[in-house]
Design an enzyme around this catalytic site. Structure first.
Site, short mmCIF file in Angstrom:
data_model
loop_
_atom_site.label_atom_id
_atom_site.label_comp_id
_atom_site.label_asym_id
_atom_site.label_seq_id
_atom_site.Cartn_x
_atom_site.Cartn_y
_atom_site.Cartn_z
N GLY A 172 0.83 -1.20 0.00
CA GLY A 172 0.00 0.00 0.00
C GLY A 172 0.86 1.25 0.00
N CYS A 173 0.38 2.29 0.64
CA CYS A 173 1.09 3.57 0.67
C CYS A 173 2.50 3.39 1.22
CB CYS A 173 0.31 4.55 1.55
SG CYS A 173 1.21 6.05 1.94
#
Length: 216
Positions: free
Chosen positions: A38-39
């Site tokens: 993810g981020c």
């Protein structure tokens, strides 16, 4: 990045995340692993706090050099994932231990092509392996977690060969530490670091020094 991101492990006790039954036997004072969860602000923040990790750099992997920039990657059409390049001292922390934290703290490995409200293939869960040994250990641990039923849903983490790592723009590096009051950091990144500290206190750096922090 959207303003919310799920935090894995908060409802799953640490005891469920047993150590990998297989691990690498490494020599020397530096190895690396490239992870997508993810981020990259969130994953970077977690690993910068881990004892034995000597350097973490946010970047992109899975696509070509001409699309290795934030604006292009955010379209979800480049093949790239947001990744972190984690350098570590294998005499202090093992590849398997880093995977244990990847699956228990850094992200939710059961979400396909997303993390919370961050949606798209650029936010996929993936381990970009450099050697067949890394691939074998990672694959064995995924099977171990699935067979143990650690999560209600199966782990969907992909194993992809690392063709190239492209560093992200400078303003992304060490983002959470430099921007602790930023809304996304407060909602997504810092709770994961807090989870690491509460569930795995023995994994934390006991000091901060030149060799233990990202220079960006």
């Amino acid at each position: 990045m959207s303003d919310a991101c799920s935090i894995p492990g908060l409802t799953v006790p640490r005891s469920r995340f047993t150590a990998p039954e297989q691990d690498l036997t490494e020599t020397g004072n530096e190895s690396r692993v490239v992870l997508a969860g993810g981020c990259f602000w969130c994953v970077e923040a977690v690993y910068l706090a881990v004892d034995g990790v000597t350097r973490v750099e946010s970047g992109y992997a899975g696509g070509s050099a001409d699309t290795a920039n934030y604006e292009a990657v955010c379209t979800g059409q480049t093949g790239h994932a947001e990744v972190v390049d984690v350098h570590y001292d294998p005499s202090r922390v093992s590849f398997g231990e880093l995977l244990q934290l990847f699956f228990s703290v850094a992200h939710d490995p059961t979400q396909l092509n997303r993390q919370g409200n961050d949606i798209g293939t650029q936010y996929r869960s993936a381990i970009f392996y450099q050697t067949d040994e890394q691939r074998q250990v990672a694959d064995a641990y995924i099977r171990q977690l699935n067979q143990a039923g650690v999560y209600t849903d199966p782990v969907v983490t992909r194993l992809e060969p690392l063709d190239a790592f492209y560093p992200a723009e400078g303003y992304h590096q060490n983002f959470a530490a430099r921007n602790p009051g930023q809304p996304y950091v407060m909602a997504a990144a810092l709770p994961k670091v807090e989870k690491l500290a509460s569930a795995w206190p023995e994994k934390l750096k006991s000091r901060q020094g030149p060799d233990d922090t990202d220079p960006a």
